[in-house]
Design a protein around this motif. Structure first.
Motif, PDB file in Angstrom:
ATOM      1  N   ASP A 117       8.746  25.568  37.019  1.00  0.00           N
ATOM      2  CA  ASP A 117       9.417  24.723  38.004  1.00  0.00           C
ATOM      3  C   ASP A 117       9.336  25.431  39.347  1.00  0.00           C
ATOM      4  O   ASP A 117       9.665  26.624  39.438  1.00  0.00           O
ATOM      5  CB  ASP A 117      10.888  24.495  37.648  1.00  0.00           C
ATOM      6  N   THR A 124      14.626  16.817  44.481  1.00  0.00           N
ATOM      7  CA  THR A 124      14.436  17.102  43.058  1.00  0.00           C
ATOM      8  C   THR A 124      14.965  15.929  42.249  1.00  0.00           C
ATOM      9  O   THR A 124      15.600  15.018  42.773  1.00  0.00           O
ATOM     10  CB  THR A 124      15.121  18.415  42.635  1.00  0.00           C
ATOM     11  N   PHE A 127      18.048  17.959  37.420  1.00  0.00           N
ATOM     12  CA  PHE A 127      17.364  19.218  37.686  1.00  0.00           C
ATOM     13  C   PHE A 127      18.275  20.139  38.491  1.00  0.00           C
ATOM     14  O   PHE A 127      19.017  19.688  39.367  1.00  0.00           O
ATOM     15  CB  PHE A 127      16.091  18.972  38.497  1.00  0.00           C
ATOM     16  N   PRO A 161      17.661  23.392  40.933  1.00  0.00           N
ATOM     17  CA  PRO A 161      16.703  24.315  41.558  1.00  0.00           C
ATOM     18  C   PRO A 161      17.296  25.725  41.641  1.00  0.00           C
ATOM     19  O   PRO A 161      17.764  26.172  42.692  1.00  0.00           O
ATOM     20  CB  PRO A 161      16.490  23.695  42.942  1.00  0.00           C
ATOM     21  N   GLN A 215      18.432  14.168  45.687  1.00  0.00           N
ATOM     22  CA  GLN A 215      18.091  13.881  44.296  1.00  0.00           C
ATOM     23  C   GLN A 215      17.732  12.413  44.111  1.00  0.00           C
ATOM     24  O   GLN A 215      18.270  11.532  44.790  1.00  0.00           O
ATOM     25  CB  GLN A 215      19.252  14.252  43.373  1.00  0.00           C
ATOM     26  N   TYR A 268      11.180  20.126  44.406  1.00  0.00           N
ATOM     27  CA  TYR A 268      11.291  21.155  43.376  1.00  0.00           C
ATOM     28  C   TYR A 268      11.113  20.463  42.030  1.00  0.00           C
ATOM     29  O   TYR A 268      12.010  19.759  41.557  1.00  0.00           O
ATOM     30  CB  TYR A 268      12.650  21.847  43.450  1.00  0.00           C
ATOM     31  N   LEU A 269       9.933  20.656  41.431  1.00  0.00           N
ATOM     32  CA  LEU A 269       9.581  19.975  40.191  1.00  0.00           C
ATOM     33  C   LEU A 269       8.605  20.838  39.396  1.00  0.00           C
ATOM     34  O   LEU A 269       8.238  21.940  39.815  1.00  0.00           O
ATOM     35  CB  LEU A 269       8.934  18.617  40.498  1.00  0.00           C
TER      36      LEU A 269
END
Length: 243
Positions: free
Chosen positions: A113, A134, A138, A140, A156, A176-177
């Motif tokens: 990630d 994100t 999730f 981060p 999000q 962020y993935l």
């Protein structure tokens, strides 16, 4: 003769593993997350399905997959409405899991990630990131301190597709993935494969997903033995799904 046949039938029934007699409910995530998993026309598919099916077939288990939204999946898992959960991680929702004897398997799927940006922003560092997108559910982890200090604002969304479009149109500075998931999604959206690229210079997480259970630690033990004994098969499944 009839008595002998009845005795043989009775013995054969006792030889069938007890786990084959009842369905084992496997809670999985409803959200599309290929190559790891997706649900299409009600059918659970992807790397996780193939791995878990291989394990079930070898052990004689009968798995029934129950796709659920991430938050409901956690609630059903903690409430005992599913027997197994995938994916899971000891760090996820640790406060909510407190008091529950969650048993985790050995690593079942590798993942990364991290931050993905448009190519022209590659290597420009964290300072330019003010809006970070994100997916709902999730966390981060490497950027929590910046988010709490309001140096970075977290945006999000439920769908990865929405996040990628936001990044491509500069409505967020980065996302962020999981880079593998992003690559797959960009292909599905028919966008250039390098429309967003992973920046390895920015903080990221390299870890694994796990299979977990609360009430059936024996299933986790059996899965661990399967991962070890059938390492070549597991490696072949990963390769087939690009992992």
């Amino acid at each position: 003769m009839k008595i002998r046949l009845a005795l043989l039938l009775c013995l054969s029934l006792h030889l069938v593993p007890s786990q084959a007699q009842e369905a084992i409910r496997v809670g999985v995530e409803l959200q599309p997350y290929q190559p790891y998993s997706e649900v299409e026309n009600g059918e659970y598919r992807g790397y996780a399905r193939e791995l878990l099916d291989a394990f079930a077939a070898e052990q004689g288990y009968r798995f029934v997959y129950t796709p659920l939204p991430v938050r409901r999946l956690l609630g059903d898992f903690l409430g005992g409405r599913v027997d197994l959960k995938f994916p899971d991680h000891p760090q996820w929702n640790a406060d909510q899991k407190a008091g529950h004897p969650v048993r985790y398997s050995q690593p079942a799927a590798p993942y990364v990630d991290g931050v993905l940006v448009k190519p022209q922003y590659l290597g420009q560092g964290k300072a330019r990131i003010r809006l970070l997108g994100t997916q709902n559910g999730f966390t981060p982890w490497p950027y929590l301190e910046d988010i709490r200090a309001q140096r970075i604002k977290l945006i999000q969304a439920n769908q990865i597709e929405s996040l990628l479009l936001m990044a491509a149109s500069d409505r967020v500075d980065a996302v962020y993935l999981n880079p593998r998931v992003v690559t797959h999604q960009l292909r599905q959206m028919r966008l250039a494969p390098d429309a967003l690229v992973f920046d390895p210079q920015l903080a990221h997480v390299e870890d694994h997903y796990y299979l977990s259970s609360i009430h059936h630690p024996e299933l986790i033990e059996a899965f661990d033995r399967f991962l070890e004994r059938r390492a070549e098969l597991v490696a072949a499944i990963r390769l087939r799904h690009g992992l």
